[in-house]
Design an enzyme around this catalytic site. Structure first.
Site, PDB file in Angstrom:
ATOM      1  N   HIS A 457       8.484  24.376  30.530  1.00 55.83           N
ATOM      2  CA  HIS A 457       7.221  23.761  30.147  1.00 55.83           C
ATOM      3  C   HIS A 457       7.291  23.029  28.810  1.00 55.83           C
ATOM      4  O   HIS A 457       6.610  22.039  28.601  1.00 55.83           O
ATOM      5  CB  HIS A 457       6.099  24.794  30.182  1.00 55.83           C
ATOM      6  CG  HIS A 457       5.690  25.068  31.601  1.00 55.83           C
ATOM      7  ND1 HIS A 457       6.100  26.175  32.288  1.00 55.83           N
ATOM      8  CD2 HIS A 457       4.993  24.324  32.481  1.00 55.83           C
ATOM      9  CE1 HIS A 457       5.633  26.118  33.519  1.00 55.83           C
ATOM     10  NE2 HIS A 457       4.958  25.004  33.661  1.00 55.83           N
ATOM     11  N   ARG A 564      -3.172  20.965  36.870  1.00 55.63           N
ATOM     12  CA  ARG A 564      -2.757  22.377  36.874  1.00 55.63           C
ATOM     13  C   ARG A 564      -3.931  23.195  36.322  1.00 55.63           C
ATOM     14  O   ARG A 564      -4.177  23.179  35.121  1.00 55.63           O
ATOM     15  CB  ARG A 564      -1.517  22.576  36.005  1.00 55.63           C
ATOM     16  CG  ARG A 564      -0.240  21.923  36.546  1.00 55.63           C
ATOM     17  CD  ARG A 564       0.952  22.212  35.642  1.00 55.63           C
ATOM     18  NE  ARG A 564       2.223  21.929  36.266  1.00 55.63           N
ATOM     19  CZ  ARG A 564       2.947  20.826  36.047  1.00 55.63           C
ATOM     20  NH1 ARG A 564       2.515  19.911  35.227  1.00 55.63           N
ATOM     21  NH2 ARG A 564       4.107  20.656  36.657  1.00 55.63           N
ATOM     22  N   GLU A 694       6.886  22.604  48.011  1.00 55.68           N
ATOM     23  CA  GLU A 694       7.804  23.014  46.942  1.00 55.68           C
ATOM     24  C   GLU A 694       8.658  24.187  47.366  1.00 55.68           C
ATOM     25  O   GLU A 694       9.412  24.745  46.578  1.00 55.68           O
ATOM     26  CB  GLU A 694       7.047  23.301  45.642  1.00 55.68           C
ATOM     27  CG  GLU A 694       5.846  24.193  45.784  1.00 55.68           C
ATOM     28  CD  GLU A 694       5.050  24.314  44.476  1.00 55.68           C
ATOM     29  OE1 GLU A 694       5.541  23.929  43.414  1.00 55.68           O
ATOM     30  OE2 GLU A 694       3.907  24.807  44.550  1.00 55.68           O
ATOM     31  N   ASN A 717      10.061  20.371  41.087  1.00 53.93           N
ATOM     32  CA  ASN A 717      10.596  21.387  40.165  1.00 53.93           C
ATOM     33  C   ASN A 717      10.937  22.654  40.940  1.00 53.93           C
ATOM     34  O   ASN A 717      12.042  23.180  40.851  1.00 53.93           O
ATOM     35  CB  ASN A 717       9.568  21.738  39.082  1.00 53.93           C
ATOM     36  CG  ASN A 717       9.040  20.524  38.361  1.00 53.93           C
ATOM     37  OD1 ASN A 717       9.691  19.484  38.363  1.00 53.93           O
ATOM     38  ND2 ASN A 717       7.882  20.638  37.755  1.00 53.93           N
ATOM     39  N   ASP A 718       9.954  23.135  41.678  1.00 52.73           N
ATOM     40  CA  ASP A 718      10.219  24.349  42.449  1.00 52.73           C
ATOM     41  C   ASP A 718      11.079  24.049  43.671  1.00 52.73           C
ATOM     42  O   ASP A 718      11.919  24.864  44.059  1.00 52.73           O
ATOM     43  CB  ASP A 718       8.901  25.008  42.870  1.00 52.73           C
ATOM     44  CG  ASP A 718       8.314  25.828  41.726  1.00 52.73           C
ATOM     45  OD1 ASP A 718       9.086  26.533  41.063  1.00 52.73           O
ATOM     46  OD2 ASP A 718       7.096  25.735  41.490  1.00 52.73           O
ATOM     47  N   ARG A 728      14.628  27.822  37.552  1.00 49.58           N
ATOM     48  CA  ARG A 728      14.371  26.555  36.871  1.00 49.58           C
ATOM     49  C   ARG A 728      14.419  26.639  35.356  1.00 49.58           C
ATOM     50  O   ARG A 728      14.567  25.624  34.690  1.00 49.58           O
ATOM     51  CB  ARG A 728      13.036  25.952  37.338  1.00 49.58           C
ATOM     52  CG  ARG A 728      11.830  26.788  37.034  1.00 49.58           C
ATOM     53  CD  ARG A 728      10.607  26.288  37.792  1.00 49.58           C
ATOM     54  NE  ARG A 728       9.779  25.414  36.978  1.00 49.58           N
ATOM     55  CZ  ARG A 728       8.593  24.946  37.355  1.00 49.58           C
ATOM     56  NH1 ARG A 728       8.120  25.260  38.560  1.00 49.58           N
ATOM     57  NH2 ARG A 728       7.887  24.177  36.581  1.00 49.58           N
ATOM     58  N   CYS A 765       4.777  15.253  42.605  1.00 49.92           N
ATOM     59  CA  CYS A 765       4.205  15.578  41.298  1.00 49.92           C
ATOM     60  C   CYS A 765       5.149  16.428  40.469  1.00 49.92           C
ATOM     61  O   CYS A 765       4.782  16.908  39.406  1.00 49.92           O
ATOM     62  CB  CYS A 765       2.846  16.260  41.437  1.00 49.92           C
ATOM     63  SG  CYS A 765       2.914  17.805  42.340  1.00 49.92           S
TER      64      CYS A 765
HETATM   65  C1  PEP Z   1       6.624  21.657  40.868  1.00 49.45           C
HETATM   66  O1  PEP Z   1       7.028  22.780  41.171  1.00 49.45           O
HETATM   67  O2  PEP Z   1       7.302  20.624  41.007  1.00 49.45           O
HETATM   68  C2  PEP Z   1       5.273  21.483  40.306  1.00 49.45           C
HETATM   69  C3  PEP Z   1       4.778  20.299  40.079  1.00 49.45           C
HETATM   70  O3  PEP Z   1       4.585  22.610  40.006  1.00 49.45           O
HETATM   71  P1  PEP Z   1       4.798  23.490  38.654  1.00 49.45           P
HETATM   72  O4  PEP Z   1       5.771  22.741  37.779  1.00 49.45           O
HETATM   73  O5  PEP Z   1       3.451  23.622  38.056  1.00 49.45           O
HETATM   74  O6  PEP Z   1       5.357  24.744  39.211  1.00 49.45           O
HETATM   75 MG    MG Z   2       5.598  24.393  41.360  1.00 44.55          MG
END
Ligand code: PEP
Ligand code: MG
Length: 832
Positions: A457, A564, A694, A717-718, A728, A765
C-alpha cells in the site's frame, strides 16, 4: 462445543445477553435465550421455554445454564427434569448473568470442557472487580485457573506491548484467549511489574491482569506449538489485540516491526554502491538521505552560550515554534490523508511537552549548555532509552523523539531537517500507509525502503503522490547515514549511494525529461482516453478516501473504477451506519460531477483487521476469510453497504462491485442481500452489480459468472498473487509479482473473451493499469476501462494516444507468449 442458555424474567434481557455473548463467542456457538413467559411482554420464567432452549443448545459436551433472579432457578430445575435425556450434562451456574455469559462464551468457543466453562463463568465478576480496582481478583480463583506459576521451562516467550487505547478489556482479551487456546501449548501471561503470571486460556485471568495502554505483557509458552502460539500472540499484540494501535502508542507507525530487524552487523553500503530492489513509482530523484528509522541526530554546531536566562528563552521560543509547525503538519496531513493518519502528530505534540525531554534540557541550560546542545543531548538520551526497550514497536518511538529533536534544533539553528518536513530521499525499513501519508509530496523527492513490493500500500500511495520510489532494497539501505547523497531510480528500482557527478547529471536530465513528459501529458489530461485511431479506452481513478475524489477529477479521470470502502471502517470501534456511508458516498459522487463511480464493498481480512469487525487470526490471511467471504458471513454489514449505495445510486451514476469473488454461488448470495436491501430502501433505480476478477477461479469461470455479473474489473494485484502463488507484500518474490506476467495476461484474455460473449465490459483496477506499457497490453487484450492512482491518469492517456489499437492488439497477443513479465512489458514499452 459446550452450549449456553440464558434464562431471564425478561425476554428482551435474555436476548440482549445472548447478543452480547455472541459477539465474543461467534456465530457457531450454541447460545440460546429463554426469557419471559409465553404471553408476550409478560415478565417471568417458563420451564417449558427453558427446556426447549436447553435442547436447542445441547451437544455431547453439555450445556451451561445462567439465570437471573428467584424463580429462574426453579424453572431451570424443572426444565432439567423435563428433558428426555442429557439432564446429567446440564450445569446450572450461579454466575452473574451478563459477565458469566460473556466469559462462558469465550471459554466455550475455545473448546473448553463443561466444567471449565462453568468455572470461567463463576470467576467472571473478578474481571470487573479488578478493572474497577475495588478488589484484587480472588486469589483462589487465579490459582484454580492457573497452576499458580508460569511453567518453569518455557519453550518460547515474548514481551508484548499493550498498544490499544483501552487495554486488555473484554473484547481484546477474548481475542487473546482465543488465540492462546488455538495452539497445543500451555500459555501463561503476566504483566511486567504486576501480579504473577496466569493461564492465558482464561478470559477472567487475562482481564484481571488489568493491562492498560503502555503496559507490557510477559507471555511464556511450553508444549509442541509453543513458538507458534507466541508468534500468533505477538501478531495479535501488534494489531492492538484487534482494536488497532492507539495514536501515539507505539507511536510511529511509520515503520512496521513485523519484518526481522536488519541482521546484526549489516554494513552500510559503500560509496558508489547500487542497491537493487523493486520499481515502485516511476521517476528519478537525487538528494540527501533522510532516515525515518534508525536515523540519528546531527549534532548542532558549537557556539558560546549566551547565559542561562537567554538560552532558556531561546529554548521556550523554539518549542513554541515547533508546536506550531507540528500542528500545521497535522492539519495538512489530515486534509491530505485523513484525520487518523494525522494523529501521529499528536504524539509529537505530547513529546514537545514531555518532562522526560524538558527536564534534562532545562537542567543542562542551567549548568551552562547552549539551548540546542541541551535539547540535542536530551533527545539523544530519550531516543536511546526507547531503543533499549525489548519491544520493537516501542523501540521505534525513538524515531519520533529524533523527529521532534530535529524540529526544535532546526528552530534554534535555523536549519530545518525534521523528517515530516524533510526535503530529500526518505529511507525506511518498510513504510506503512500511515507513514507514507505523512510525507509531504512537495518536499519528499523520493522514497527508498528495505522491504515491500510494488503492490504494497505504501507503493500505491507513492504512485498516488507522484513520488519516485524503489522498495525492497534490502536491510543495508537503512544503514546509510542521514544526509548522504543518494539517487533513487523508480523505474529501475535502484538506489545509488554517493553517485558520481556525471550520474547525477544524467539523472537530472532524465528527471527533466520525465517532468516534461508529465507536463505534456497533463496538458491533455482532460481529453477522453483513446488509442491513436480513436478507439475508446476509459481511463478512471482508484480512490481510497473521499478526499481523493476532487484530485481524480483534477488529473483528468473519467470516473472512478474502484472506490476502496475500507477507509470507512478503519480505526473504528463501531461499524459506520448506513447514513454515514451514504453521506460519504454522496460527497464523493458529487465531487465527480456526473462521472461514474464504482463502489467496492468492504474488502477486509485478517491481514488488515478492523476493530469494529473482529476476526480471528489466520495462519494464511490471504487465503482466508476475506473480501466477499466476510460480507457473506456478516450479511448485515453487506446489506448496510448496499442500502447506502442504493440510496446514492438513486441520485448519481453509481455501481456496486464485490471483491474476491470465487464462485457463482457467492455472487448469487450477495445478489440476494442486494434484493433485500432494495426492498428495505424502496429504491427502484437500477444498480449494476459487478465483481472483481482477482482469483484465478473467477477468470477461468468468467463465462459462468457473466450470467449474473453486470461487469468485471480485474484486480491484477491479487490476481498476480494468486496466479503466481507469491504473497504480494514479500519483496523476495518481486520477480514473480512485478509487471504483466504472461500467465496473468492469459487470464485477462480469457475474462475478456467470456465477458464479451455476454456483452459484459471488463476493466482493470489493479496497479498494472497505471503502468503505461502494461496499460497498452491490457487495452490491447480488449479491456475497455483502466483504473489507477489519480496521478497516473494523464500518462496512461498519453501512452494510449501514441499507439494504434491494432498494433496494441498484436503486441498483446505476442506478450501472452513472452518468457516473463519483463519481456512482456518490453514489447509494449517499445511502442511508446
Ligand atoms: C487488486 O487486488 O488488484 C485490487 C485492486 O484490490 P486491492 O489492491 O484493494 O486488494
Ligand atoms: Mg484485491
Amino acid at each position: 462445543m459446550v452450549g449456553i442458555v440464558v434464562v431471564s424474567h425478561s425476554e428482551t434481557l435474555a436476548e440482549g445477553v445472548v447478543r452480547l455473548a455472541r459477539e465474543m463467542g461467534g456465530e457457531e456457538l450454541a447460545l440460546e435465550a429463554a426469557g419471559g413467559m409465553e404471553e408476550e411482554g409478560v415478565l417471568g420464567t417458563d420451564a417449558e421455554r427453558v427446556r426447549a432452549a436447553i435442547e436447542r443448545a445441547m451437544s455431547d459436551e453439555g450445556v451451561l445454564v445462567l439465570m437471573d433472579l428467584g424463580s429462574a432457578l426453579m424453572s431451570a430445575e424443572f426444565a432439567i427434569e423435563m428433558l428426555a435425556d442429557g439432564g446429567d450434562r446440564v450445569v446450572l451456574s450461579e454466575a452473574p448473568l451478563v459477565e458469566g455469559a460473556v466469559a462462558a462464551a469465550v471459554a466455550a468457543r475455545g473448546g473448553a470442557s463443561l466444567q471449565e466453562v462453568a468455572d470461567e463463568a463463576r470467576r467472571a465478576l473478578a474481571m470487573k472487580a479488578s478493572q474497577l480496582g475495588v478488589a484484587e481478583p480472588d486469589a483462589s480463583v487465579a490459582d484454580s485457573a492457573s497452576d499458580g506459576h508460569a511453567p518453569s521451562a518455557a519453550d518460547a516467550e515474548a514481551s508484548l506491548p499493550v498498544l490499544n487505547a483501552i487495554g486488555l478489556h473484554a473484547r481484546p482479551a477474548a481475542r487473546f484467549v482465543e488465540t492462546a487456546r488455538g495452539f497445543d501449548a500451555d500459555v501463561h501471561v503476566g504483566k511486567l511489574g504486576g501480579a504473577p503470571p496466569v493461564k492465558a486460556t482464561s478470559l477472567t485471568n487475562v482481564v484481571a491482569l488489568g493491562a492498560r495502554l503502555g503496559d507490557t505483557l510477559r507471555v511464556t509458552a511450553s508444549g509442541p506449538q509453543a513458538s507458534d502460539a507466541i508468534a500468533a500472540l505477538d501478531d495479535l499484540a501488534k494489531s492492538g489485540f484487534g482494536d488497532g494501535v492507539a495514536p501515539g502508542a507505539a507511536a510511529p507507525p511509520v515503520e512496521t516491526a513485523d519484518r526481522p530487524e536488519p541482521a546484526a552487523g549489516t554494513e552500510p553500503p559503500a560509496s558508489g554502491a547500487t542497491l537493487t530492489g523493486v520499481p515502485a513509482a516511476g521517476g528519478v530523484a537525487t538528494g540527501p538521505a533522510r532516515l525515518l528509522s534508525g536515523g540519528s541526530l546531527e549534532p548542532p554546531p558549537d557556539r558560546d552560550p549566551a547565559g542561562a536566562e537567554q538560552e532558556r528563552e531561546r529554548l521556550e521560543s523554539a518549542l513554541s515554534e515547533a508546536r506550531e509547525a507540528v500542528t500545521a503538519d497535522r492539519d495538512t496531513v489530515a486534509r491530505r490523508a485523513g484525520r487518523s493518519e494525522a494523529e501521529i502528530f499528536d504524539a509529537h505534540l505530547a513529546l514537545l511537552d514531555d518532562d522526560a525531554l524538558l527536564d534534562p534540557a532545562r537542567s543542562a541550560i542551567t549548568a551552562g549548555a547552549t539551548a540546542e546542545r541541551a535539547w540535542y543531548d536530551a533527545a539523544q538520551q530519550v531516543a536511546e532509552q526507547y531503543r533499549g526497550l525489548d519491544v520493537p514497536l516501542l523501540q521505534e518511538r525513538a524515531v519520533d523523539v529524533l523527529d521532534v529533536g530535529r524540529r526544535v534544533i532546526g528552530a534554534l539553528t535555523g536549519v530545518q531537517t525534521s523528517t515530516s518536513s524533510v526535503s530529500g530521499i526518505v529511507i525506511a525499513g518498510e513504510l506503512t500507509p500511515a507513514g507514507a501519508a505523512r510525507l509531504d509530496p512537495a518536499r519528499v523527492l523520493g522514497i527508498a525502503t528495505a522491504h515491500g513490493t510494488a503492490t504494497a500500500h505504501a507503493a500505491i500511495l507513492a504512485r498516488a503522490l507522484g513520488i519516485p520510489a524503489a522498495v525492497g532494497l534490502g536491510d543495508s539501505v537503512v544503514e546509510i547515514r542521514d544526509g548522504t547523497t543518494v539517487l533513487v531510480d523508480g523505474e529501475a528500482g535502484t538506489l545509488q549511494v554517493d553517485p558520481p557527478a556525471e550520474v547525477v547529471r544524467e539523472a537530472e536530465e532524465r528527471r527533466e525529461r520525465v517532468a516534461q513528459r508529465r507536463a505534456a501529458a497533463r496538458e491533455r489530461a482532460y481529453e477522453p482516453g483513446a488509442f491513436k485511431d480513436g478507439r475508446r479506452v476509459e481511463v478512471f481513478a482508484n480512490l481510497g478516501s473521499a478526499a481523493e475524489a476532487a484530485r481524480a477529477v483534477g488529473h483528468g479521470a473519467e470516473g472512478v473504477g474502484l472506490l476502496r470502502t475500507e477507509f470507512l471502517f478503519l480505526d473504528r470501534e463501531e461499524l459506520p451506519s448506513e447514513e454515514e456511508q451514504a453521506d460519504t458516498l454522496r460527497v464523493i459522487a458529487a465531487a465527480l460531477e456526473g462521472r461514474p463511480l464504482i463502489v467496492r464493498t468492504l474488502d477486509a481480512g485478517a491481514d488488515k483487521p478492523l476493530p469494529a469487525l473482529p476476526m480471528p487470526p489466520e495462519a494464511n490471511p490471504f487465503l482466508g476469510v476475506r473480501g466477499v467471504r466476510i460480507s457473506l458471513q456478516q450479511p448485515e454489514v453487506l446489506a448496510t453497504q448496499f442500502r447506502a449505495i442504493l440510496r446514492v445510486a438513486a441520485e448519481y451514476p453509481v455501481k456496486a462491485m464485490l471483491p474476491m469473488v470465487a464462485t457463482l454461488d457467492e455472487l448469487q448470495a450477495a445478489r440476494a442481500v442486494l434484493g433485500e436491501a432494495r426492498l428495505a430502501t424502496g429504491v427502484r433505480a437500477p444498480l449494476e452489480l459487478g465483481i472483481m476478477v482477482e482469483i484465478p477461479a473467477a477468470a477461468l469461470t468468467a463465462s459462468r459468472l457473466a450470467q449474473e455479473a453486470d461487469f468485471f474489473s480485474l484486480g491484477t494485484n491479487d490476481l498476480t498473487q494468486y496466479t503466481m502463488a507469491a504473497e504480494r507484500g514479500d519483496e523476495r518474490l518481486a520477480p514473480l509479482l512485478t509487471g504483466p506476467q504472461p500467465a496473468v495476461l492469459r487470464l485477462v484474455r480469457e475474462t475478456v473473451r467470456a465477458a464479451s460473449e455476454r456483452g459484459r465490459l471488463v476493466g482493470v483496477c489493479g496497479e498494472l493499469a497505471g503502468d503505461p506499457a502494461a496499460a497498452v497490453l491490457l487495452a490491447g487484450l480488449g479491456v475497455t476501462e483502466l483504473s489507477m492512482a489519480p496521478a497516473l491518469v494523464p500518462e496512461v492517456k498519453a501512452a494510449l494516444r501514441s499507439v494504434d489499437s491494432s498494433r496494441a492488439q498484436a503486441v498483446a497477443e505476442q506478450a501472452l507468449d513472452a518468457p516473463d513479465a519483463a519481456a512482456a512489458r518490453a514489447l509494449a514499452a517499445a511502442l511508446l
